[in-house]
Every structure is written in structure tokens, then in C-alpha cells.
Design an enzyme around this catalytic site. Structure first.
Site, PDB file in Angstrom:
ATOM      1  N   ASN A  21     -16.019  16.766  37.187  1.00  0.00           N
ATOM      2  CA  ASN A  21     -16.063  18.009  36.413  1.00  0.00           C
ATOM      3  C   ASN A  21     -16.426  17.747  34.957  1.00  0.00           C
ATOM      4  O   ASN A  21     -17.490  17.147  34.713  1.00  0.00           O
ATOM      5  CB  ASN A  21     -14.848  18.923  36.641  1.00  0.00           C
ATOM      6  N   ASP A  22     -15.629  18.173  34.012  1.00  0.00           N
ATOM      7  CA  ASP A  22     -16.063  18.281  32.616  1.00  0.00           C
ATOM      8  C   ASP A  22     -16.705  17.021  32.013  1.00  0.00           C
ATOM      9  O   ASP A  22     -16.222  15.911  32.228  1.00  0.00           O
ATOM     10  CB  ASP A  22     -14.874  18.583  31.697  1.00  0.00           C
ATOM     11  N   TRP A  46     -11.050  18.209  43.478  1.00  0.00           N
ATOM     12  CA  TRP A  46     -10.400  17.872  42.210  1.00  0.00           C
ATOM     13  C   TRP A  46      -9.062  17.160  42.439  1.00  0.00           C
ATOM     14  O   TRP A  46      -8.316  17.507  43.339  1.00  0.00           O
ATOM     15  CB  TRP A  46     -10.194  19.155  41.388  1.00  0.00           C
ATOM     16  N   SER A  82      -9.454  16.441  29.850  1.00  0.00           N
ATOM     17  CA  SER A  82     -10.603  16.444  28.935  1.00  0.00           C
ATOM     18  C   SER A  82     -10.259  16.177  27.475  1.00  0.00           C
ATOM     19  O   SER A  82      -9.150  16.435  27.017  1.00  0.00           O
ATOM     20  CB  SER A  82     -11.350  17.766  29.057  1.00  0.00           C
ATOM     21  N   ARG A 147      -4.529  22.123  25.941  1.00  0.00           N
ATOM     22  CA  ARG A 147      -5.394  21.020  26.374  1.00  0.00           C
ATOM     23  C   ARG A 147      -6.793  21.066  25.761  1.00  0.00           C
ATOM     24  O   ARG A 147      -7.199  22.048  25.178  1.00  0.00           O
ATOM     25  CB  ARG A 147      -5.496  21.005  27.902  1.00  0.00           C
ATOM     26  N   ASP A 148      -7.486  19.951  25.947  1.00  0.00           N
ATOM     27  CA  ASP A 148      -8.911  19.786  25.625  1.00  0.00           C
ATOM     28  C   ASP A 148      -9.214  19.719  24.120  1.00  0.00           C
ATOM     29  O   ASP A 148      -9.945  20.565  23.581  1.00  0.00           O
ATOM     30  CB  ASP A 148      -9.766  20.890  26.293  1.00  0.00           C
ATOM     31  N   ASP A 235     -10.940  30.400  31.368  1.00  0.00           N
ATOM     32  CA  ASP A 235     -10.359  30.051  32.658  1.00  0.00           C
ATOM     33  C   ASP A 235     -10.408  31.246  33.622  1.00  0.00           C
ATOM     34  O   ASP A 235     -10.679  31.083  34.809  1.00  0.00           O
ATOM     35  CB  ASP A 235      -8.903  29.618  32.387  1.00  0.00           C
TER      36      ASP A 235
HETATM   37  C1  FRU Z   1     -11.847  22.510  32.624  1.00  0.00           C
HETATM   38  C2  FRU Z   1     -10.524  21.776  32.816  1.00  0.00           C
HETATM   39  C3  FRU Z   1      -9.902  21.403  31.491  1.00  0.00           C
HETATM   40  C4  FRU Z   1      -9.028  20.248  31.870  1.00  0.00           C
HETATM   41  C5  FRU Z   1      -9.845  19.553  32.933  1.00  0.00           C
HETATM   42  C6  FRU Z   1      -9.039  18.927  34.032  1.00  0.00           C
HETATM   43  O1  FRU Z   1     -12.675  22.441  33.744  1.00  0.00           O
HETATM   44  O2  FRU Z   1      -9.646  22.573  33.596  1.00  0.00           O
HETATM   45  O3  FRU Z   1      -9.216  22.465  30.872  1.00  0.00           O
HETATM   46  O4  FRU Z   1      -8.759  19.394  30.787  1.00  0.00           O
HETATM   47  O5  FRU Z   1     -10.708  20.533  33.484  1.00  0.00           O
HETATM   48  O6  FRU Z   1      -9.846  18.190  34.900  1.00  0.00           O
END
Ligand code: FRU
Length: 533
Positions: A21-22, A46, A82, A147-148, A235
Site C-alpha cells: 500500500n502507501d 493487508w 506510514s 498517524r502518518d 478514510d
Molecule cells: C493509508 C493507511 C495509513 C496507515 C497505513 C497502514 O492507506 O491506512 O493511514 O499508516 O495505511 O498500512
């Protein structure tokens, strides 16, 4: 291209197998581009998230390395989510990332390269002080909505700033922290920015763009000749929105310009599939580059069968449009070195109701750029004032619905006889004395497999087709089509899974199903396969 893997891409970033993913922590160090990404080393879905790592000298060919950041401390034992890179003074990169702790709380950690003389930055260490930022009763941060972290920037007061995505009730927030030493972080009273009813803000990004030039800027740059861009990944809707605005450094808040807020009519990097994106400043070429994650439109069962899930979009250079009201994006120039066997489309008229095959390209793996010429707008359909949602308009008026000016464009990943095709096309409407240009990517006929998500996408493109060039570029790569309208003013990415139009059986056509003729000119190139992981 292996016959049994018709959907693997030839030049898009993906690992050999499993879930991605990210994009995380992109950066350039000692002339080498680094790319990290959320990866499940064990499965096609995931979970078990680590930071996988690849490097490149050209953003096209990529060499894999061992995972850079993986659970190893209490503060990230349940996952390394992330985060972003910051280049500290002296050129030292560090990563801020979200860790999932033993109580499944989201906390922010720091990792740094063990050996700065290794240009590949193969080994990463973590500081014992982690986590540097954590939710608590006192700071009122929600432990499952924190997060992030972004790339940090340095203010004129010599303090670092970083934002972390969050929410309070349904108000999305860019939680702001400050630090003198990058270790001790203090939460600011006010978020940098927030908006009601937008839900959790994932993967925020905040950076300056130049008002006068297409050059990118270091993330800490402020001053009268810059605007700031704020982007979030929502989200709730799995869509990204950005605004352009002003960073008030005294109050440490971001103020979007009037009329640009995160909403249904908000600006998007991409009006198709594109999520959790992140930019970085490429100091070697003075440009800002955007990475974005493209997920699958197939079922989990099909993903398990093919053994992988997720891709990264071709990195895009991005800059502020001369109007100052939107961004412009274009695939990094390096991708053009994969071009071979140019097929020139001689300037010609594409008659109303006609389809022309573009012969001589490997249509499953190609780069196409076409310019359309319109001389008369009289026959353009009148825009109904209720047609404000471009995606809905494209869904109602798919490629097979004839119009006045348009639909005209490309049929890509098309089978002989057109049992399968993805159509990327324009429709031009008149609205009093001006024109409204609609770009659509219609996946409804892309595959005989009924299980895929074939949602149609659409965007309005801010070009005047009478006085400006009306062009379309599409990067076609087996199961992905990335289209750039209006020289990068509107982008639409789609995933498709043809069952007939695969490899050598894929075809490319230019079409015009409008009543009016349009002039076309342009080129198509076969693209070589890049060396990716
Ligand atoms: C976005 C996300 C982020 C998180 C990550 C987890 O796609 O949900 O917010 O850090 O993916 O994999």
C-alpha cells in the site's frame, strides 16, 4: 511478458509478490532515489506491515533491498505504518513513522540510517527514546486516529514542525507538533488545519509551491513567492483532496484560498484510483515529485490467484498552474527513455462516428499522446446546470452515448472486434459563451470478467478548447491506465483486467463518436519493460 500473468505491469513499481500500500519516506540521497512502501511480506492481503525498500538512479528501474523498518521495539511491535523522510542539516535523512504499540495505540517513532556512507541506506536503526509522540489523556489525542507524520519543516524560529493525521469526532485534523532538537516534540494548541465532517485524515502532506516557476521547493521554504498545498487522504471515501492556500507562520495555521475546501467539488490529484500519496523535493533536479498508491479493482479471490495486490503510480512532477488555482502533474521525464518505435499519427481529421486503429505499437504497454483540434463549437451540447458532478456525468454519458462534440478519444486495452475496451475521452459542452471540457475514463466494457469494479471516472478540465491545446496522454500498462488531460490539469487512473485484450492481443484505437469532426495529431510509443525489483 508472461502469458500466465497478464496483469503484472511492465513499468509500474511493484514487488514480485504480495500486498503493497502507501508510498513511504521517498527521498534522494547521494544521487540515489529511495522508495519505501507499506508491505505485507507474508500475504496478498493487508497485514504484518513493514517498510519495504528499493532504490533507483532514474525513478524507472528499481533494485530491491531488505525491509528497512520492521517491528523491533515495543513502540512498533504491532506494525510499522506510514511516515515520511526529513533531510536534517548536513544532509542526514531521518524517518518519522507511525508504530503500533503493545496496546495497539498509534504512536510516532524515529528511525535513522546506521551508515551514512552507504548510499543505499540499507540498514536503519531506531532511537531508544521512541515513541516521540504518543496519545494520552492530557493531550486528548485519539489512540486509533493518530498517524502518518509528514516531512518536517524548519521555521524561522529554528523549530521543526511536523503534522500527523487525526480526528476528533468527525472533524479531520492535521495535528501539529514542534521541536527544537527533533527528539522532544511538543503538541501545539491548534492543529495546522482541520475541517468538520471529513472524518479521519490519513497521510496528510503539506508543502510549498512556487508562484512563478515550475521548479519544486524545499519543504521549509516560505516567503512572498510561494503558496502552500495541503493534501489529505479521506478514510471515509478513500479519496484524496488538496487545497492551495497560505501558511500563516505567526499563527502556525494553514488557510485555504477561498472556494477551495475538501468537498465533493474539491480538487484532486487524480479523479480515479489514487490514494495515500506523498511528495518529496528532488534537490538534484529542483522538482517536487508525487508518489501514489493504486489498489486493485479485482476481487480478493482474484488477487490471491495472481499472488499480488497493489501498485504505485508513475511518479509525477507537480507544480502550481499559472492560474494559481490548481496543480499540474506530469509523469517524470525519465519514463520517456522507455519509449521505442514511435508511431506518428499524421495530422488528420477524425470524422464523426469513426474509429481508427493505431497500428505498430505494443498496445498493452504504451505511451500515447494526442492533440485534438476543434474549430467550431456550435454543435456542442448545452450543459445542463444540474450537471455539476463530472463522475456522474461520465457514468450517464459513457463512450457509446453519441454527442455533438465528443465523445472523442482513445480506446485502450481493446480486443479485436471491441468485445473489451477501456475508453478515455473528452466531451465538450457549451455553457453560455464558454465551454466546459469533460474528461472521462470509462471502464464499463474493460473486461468480460463481471467481478471487477468497473466504476466510471470523470473530471472537468480547465482548458479553453478553442484557444488552447486540448491534449490527452495515456500511460497503458497491462492492468493500469493513467490518463493526463489538459497537459496535466486533470488526471484519471484506472485499473482494468481484460480477458481477451492481453499482451499481443491488445489493440489501440482513436475514436470519435460525436457528430462533429475533430482534427487529431500525436504519437504513440511502445514502452520497454523496466527493471523493477
Ligand atoms: C493509508 C493507511 C495509513 C496507515 C497505513 C497502514 O492507506 O491506512 O493511514 O499508516 O495505511 O498500512
Amino acid at each position: 511478458h508472461p502469458v500466465n500473468e497478464p496483469y503484472r505491469t511492465g513499468y509500474h513499481f511493484q514487488p514480485p509478490k504480495n500486498w503493497i500500500n502507501d508510498p513511504n519516506g521517498p527521498l534522494i540521497y547521494k544521487g540515489i532515489y529511495h522508495f519505501f512502501y507499506q508491505y505485507n511480506p507474508l500475504d496478498v492481503v493487508w497485514g504484518n506491515i513493514v517498510w519495504a525498500h528499493s532504490t533507483s538512479t532514474d525513478l524507472v528501474n528499481w533494485t530491491p533491498h531488505d525491509a528497512a523498518i520492521y517491528p523491533s521495539q515495543p513502540s512498533d511491535i504491532n506494525g510499522c505504518w506510514s511516515g515520511s523522510a526529513t533531510i536534517l542539516p548536513g544532509g542526514k535523512p531521518v524517518m518519522l513513522y507511525t508504530g503500533i504499540d503493545p496496546q495497539n495505540r498509534q504512536v510516532q517513532n524515529l528511525a535513522y540510517p546506521k551508515n551514512l556512507s552507504d548510499p543505499f541506506l540499507r540498514e536503519w536503526a531506531k532511537i531508544p527514546q521512541n515513541p516521540l509522540m504518543a496519545p494520552s489523556q492530557a493531550n486528548q489525542i485519539n489512540a486509533s486516529s493518530f498517524r502518518d507524520p509528514t516531512t518536517a519543516w524548519l521555521g524561522p524560529d529554528k523549530k521543526w514542525r511536523v503534522i500527523i493525521g487525526g480526528k476528533t469526532n468527525q472533524t479531520g485534523e492535521a495535528i501539529l507538533y514542534r521541536s527544537k532538537d527533533f527528539l522532544n516534540w511538543v503538541k501545539a494548541k491548534q492543529p495546522l488545519h482541520s475541517a468538520e465532517k471529513t472524518g479521519m485524515w490519513e497521510c496528510p502532506d503539506f508543502f510549498p509551491v512556487s508562484i512563478h516557476s515550475q521548479n519544486g521547493l524545499d519543504t521549509s521554504k516560505i516567503g512572498p513567492d510561494v503558496k502552500h498545498v495541503f493534501k489529505v487522504s479521506l478514510d471515509n471515501t478513500r479519496r484524496e483532496y488538496y487545497t492551495i492556500g497560505t501558511y500563516n507562520i505567526d499563527k502556525d495555521i494553514y488557510i485555504p484560498d477561498k472556494g477551495s475546501v475538501e468537498s465533493d467539488s474539491g480538487l484532486r490529484y487524480d479523479y480515479g484510483k489514487f490514494y495515500a500519496s506523498k511528495t518529496f523535493f528532488d534537490s538534484s533536479k529542483n522538482r517536487r515529485i508525487l508518489w501514489g498508491w493504486i489498489n486493485e479493482s479485482s476481487t480478493v479471490e482474484d488477487d490471491i490467484k495472481k499472488g499480488w495486490s497493489g501498485l504505485q503510480a508513475i511518479p509525477r512532477t507537480l507544480w502550481l498552474d499559472k492560474s494559481g488555482k490548481q496543480l499540474v502533474q506530469w509523469p517524470v521525464v525519465e519514463i520517456e527513455k522507455l519509449r521505442e518505435k514511435e508511431v506518428k499519427l499524421p495530422s488528420s481529421v477524425l470524422k464523426g462516428g469513426s474509429v481508427h486503429e493505431v497500428l505498430g505499437v505494443t498496445a498493452a504497454q504504451a505511451d500515447v499522446e494526442i492533440t485534438f483540434g476543434i474549430s467550431d463549437l456550435k454543435k456542442a451540447e448545452v450543459l445542463d446546470p444540474s450537471w455539476t458532478n463530472p463522475q456522474l456525468l461520465c457514468s450517464r454519458k459513457g463512450a457509446s452515448v453519441k454527442g455533438g462534440l465528443g465523445p472523442f478519444g482513445l480506446l485502450v486495452l481493446a480486443s479485436k472486434g471491441l468485445k473489451e475496451y477501456t475508453s478515455v475521452f473528452y466531451r465538450i459542452f457549451k455553457d453560455h459563451n464558454k465551454h466546459v471540457v469533460l474528461l472521462c475514463s470509462d471502464q464499463s466494457r474493460s473486461s468480460l470478467n463481471k467481478d471487477n469494479d468497473k466504476t466510471t471516472y470523470g473530471a472537468f478540465v480547465n482548458v479553453d478548447p478553442l484557444h488552447e491545446k486540448l491534449s490527452l496522454r495515456s500511460l497503458i500498462d497491462h492492468s493500469i491506465v493513467e490518463s493526463f488531460g489538459g497537459e496535466g490539469k486533470a488526471c484519471i487512473t484506472a485499473r482494468v483486467y481484460p480477458t481477451l485484450a492481453i499482451n499481443g492481443d491488445a489493440h489501440l484505437y482513436a475514436f470519435n463518436y460525436g457528430t462533429e469532426d475533430v482534427k487529431i495529431t500525436g504519437s504513440a510509443w511502445s514502452l520497454k519493460t523496466a527493471k523493477i525489483n
